[in-house]
Motif scaffolding. Sequence first.
Motif, PDB file in Angstrom:
ATOM      1  N   SER A  57      -1.573  11.098   2.125  1.00 41.43           N
ATOM      2  CA  SER A  57      -0.168  11.271   1.754  1.00 41.43           C
ATOM      3  C   SER A  57       0.682  10.085   2.216  1.00 41.43           C
ATOM      4  CB  SER A  57       0.388  12.572   2.337  1.00 41.43           C
ATOM      5  OG  SER A  57       0.252  12.599   3.743  1.00 41.43           O
ATOM      6  N   GLN A  58       0.246   9.386   3.272  1.00 39.38           N
ATOM      7  CA  GLN A  58       0.978   8.221   3.759  1.00 39.38           C
ATOM      8  C   GLN A  58       0.930   7.067   2.762  1.00 39.38           C
ATOM      9  OE1 GLN A  58      -0.761   9.099   8.161  1.00 39.38           O
ATOM     10  NE2 GLN A  58      -0.101   7.024   7.808  1.00 39.38           N
ATOM     11  N   LEU A  59      -0.028   7.115   1.857  1.00 43.50           N
ATOM     12  CA  LEU A  59      -0.184   6.046   0.877  1.00 43.50           C
ATOM     13  C   LEU A  59       0.584   6.321  -0.411  1.00 43.50           C
ATOM     14  CD1 LEU A  59      -4.027   5.474   1.353  1.00 43.50           C
ATOM     15  CD2 LEU A  59      -2.154   4.160   2.358  1.00 43.50           C
ATOM     16  N   TRP A  60       1.375   7.400  -0.432  1.00 47.83           N
ATOM     17  CA  TRP A  60       2.087   7.784  -1.658  1.00 47.83           C
ATOM     18  C   TRP A  60       2.998   6.681  -2.186  1.00 47.83           C
ATOM     19  CZ3 TRP A  60       7.458   8.818  -2.306  1.00 47.83           C
ATOM     20  CH2 TRP A  60       7.786   9.295  -3.586  1.00 47.83           C
ATOM     21  N   PRO A  61       3.822   6.002  -1.366  1.00 46.47           N
ATOM     22  CA  PRO A  61       4.655   4.924  -1.925  1.00 46.47           C
ATOM     23  C   PRO A  61       3.827   3.804  -2.552  1.00 46.47           C
ATOM     24  CG  PRO A  61       5.480   5.587   0.232  1.00 46.47           C
ATOM     25  CD  PRO A  61       4.137   6.233   0.071  1.00 46.47           C
ATOM     26  N   LEU A  62       2.739   3.417  -1.894  1.00 41.93           N
ATOM     27  CA  LEU A  62       1.862   2.371  -2.442  1.00 41.93           C
ATOM     28  C   LEU A  62       1.206   2.852  -3.734  1.00 41.93           C
ATOM     29  CD1 LEU A  62       0.543  -0.422  -2.083  1.00 41.93           C
ATOM     30  CD2 LEU A  62      -1.227   0.689  -0.699  1.00 41.93           C
ATOM     31  N   GLN A  63       0.732   4.098  -3.724  1.00 47.53           N
ATOM     32  CA  GLN A  63       0.114   4.670  -4.921  1.00 47.53           C
ATOM     33  C   GLN A  63       1.114   4.700  -6.077  1.00 47.53           C
ATOM     34  OE1 GLN A  63      -0.522   8.886  -4.732  1.00 47.53           O
ATOM     35  NE2 GLN A  63      -2.020   8.903  -6.398  1.00 47.53           N
ATOM     36  N   LYS A  64       2.320   5.138  -5.802  1.00 46.09           N
ATOM     37  CA  LYS A  64       3.326   5.258  -6.850  1.00 46.09           C
ATOM     38  C   LYS A  64       3.707   3.897  -7.423  1.00 46.09           C
ATOM     39  CE  LYS A  64       7.622   7.773  -7.812  1.00 46.09           C
ATOM     40  NZ  LYS A  64       6.976   8.686  -8.783  1.00 46.09           N
ATOM     41  N   THR A  65       3.841   2.909  -6.543  1.00 48.36           N
ATOM     42  CA  THR A  65       4.204   1.573  -6.997  1.00 48.36           C
ATOM     43  C   THR A  65       3.095   0.956  -7.849  1.00 48.36           C
ATOM     44  OG1 THR A  65       5.576   1.219  -5.026  1.00 48.36           O
ATOM     45  CG2 THR A  65       4.894  -0.737  -6.257  1.00 48.36           C
ATOM     46  N   LEU A  66       1.859   1.038  -7.382  1.00 48.00           N
ATOM     47  CA  LEU A  66       0.751   0.448  -8.134  1.00 48.00           C
ATOM     48  C   LEU A  66       0.510   1.183  -9.442  1.00 48.00           C
ATOM     49  CD1 LEU A  66      -1.716  -0.335  -5.199  1.00 48.00           C
ATOM     50  CD2 LEU A  66      -0.332  -1.961  -6.513  1.00 48.00           C
ATOM     51  N   THR A  67       0.713   2.491  -9.451  1.00 44.17           N
ATOM     52  CA  THR A  67       0.596   3.251 -10.695  1.00 44.17           C
ATOM     53  C   THR A  67       1.655   2.803 -11.695  1.00 44.17           C
ATOM     54  OG1 THR A  67      -0.322   5.179  -9.541  1.00 44.17           O
ATOM     55  CG2 THR A  67       0.639   5.555 -11.716  1.00 44.17           C
ATOM     56  N   SER A  68       2.871   2.566 -11.200  1.00 46.47           N
ATOM     57  CA  SER A  68       3.953   2.120 -12.083  1.00 46.47           C
ATOM     58  C   SER A  68       3.663   0.753 -12.682  1.00 46.47           C
ATOM     59  CB  SER A  68       5.283   2.084 -11.314  1.00 46.47           C
ATOM     60  OG  SER A  68       5.385   0.935 -10.484  1.00 46.47           O
ATOM     61  N   LEU A  69       2.825  -0.025 -12.004  1.00 45.81           N
ATOM     62  CA  LEU A  69       2.461  -1.349 -12.498  1.00 45.81           C
ATOM     63  C   LEU A  69       1.256  -1.312 -13.441  1.00 45.81           C
ATOM     64  CD1 LEU A  69       2.907  -3.396  -9.200  1.00 45.81           C
ATOM     65  CD2 LEU A  69       4.409  -3.402 -11.192  1.00 45.81           C
ATOM     66  N   GLY A  70       0.752  -0.116 -13.710  1.00 46.55           N
ATOM     67  CA  GLY A  70      -0.316   0.015 -14.699  1.00 46.55           C
ATOM     68  C   GLY A  70      -1.719   0.068 -14.150  1.00 46.55           C
ATOM     69  N   TYR A  71      -1.872   0.341 -12.843  1.00 48.39           N
ATOM     70  CA  TYR A  71      -3.210   0.481 -12.254  1.00 48.39           C
ATOM     71  C   TYR A  71      -3.649   1.940 -12.295  1.00 48.39           C
ATOM     72  CZ  TYR A  71      -2.670  -4.284 -10.581  1.00 48.39           C
ATOM     73  OH  TYR A  71      -2.505  -5.639 -10.523  1.00 48.39           O
TER      74      TYR A  71
END
Length: 256
Positions: A57-71
């Motif tokens: 859950s601590q990785l949620w901001p990183l996950q959300k950002t990278l997902t928004s970039l198309g990963y």
Amino acid sequence: MMKPSVINTVLDIPRAAMDLSGWFFNYYLLYKKKFGDLPHGNNQPLLLIPCFLGRTSQLWPLQKTLTSLGYDVHLWNGRFNTGFTELEFKALADQITAIEKDKGRVTIVGHSWGGVVGLDVAYQFPDKVAALVMMCSPVLGRRHPEAVISLVHSLLNLLVDPNHRLLSSEYTERLLVAPPDGVKVIGLHTPRDGIINPSACIHPSDMAINVKVRNGIGGGHTGIVFNTEAMRLCAKMLESIRPNRVADEPQRSRHI
């Protein structure tokens, strides 16, 4: 090699709070300026692994950002990283095998101890792992145990099997040679790290890429996964990997 400075250790958590609040501001109010210029990921599969005693859950901001970039972002299937038992290593290898079979070779992004675990996996399964991005990962932690604060050593001794291979200097030295052919190893480190001397986060191989994260505020060990500049560097490094790149039309980042 010395331990991190006392002031960096004391400020590590407050800096993480600044990084997290800064990410919310940048992502929700300044996305186009802070992230909009970054390249699209073209569904490149990523697997995120948290730090020692960290949760996915601590990785949620990183996950959300990278997902928004198309990963195509996946989280480690475990919930709480207490050092990775052999059973957890097997489960991680199975997860990577499943992603690779469906999406192609995987890029691992690991925070701290999660990056060391990712390094072990990348060297064992170069046919399934395309690259590894480590964020403040103590790759020289066994060679220089004095570079890590005493509290972390105490918790490792308390919670992790003393026979764990990643606590063996002999074994971890094998992970400091040149990466296997076709596998890129990238390490991000910050001079404000309050848990590990940043010099211990630099992979010694000439084939590895080591990048310093420069920050205005924040930028400690705990908060590097929330830090906007670290996320930007991570995305730029990922652009240089693209193991499964296809000739697609350029795509715009998706702000979710």
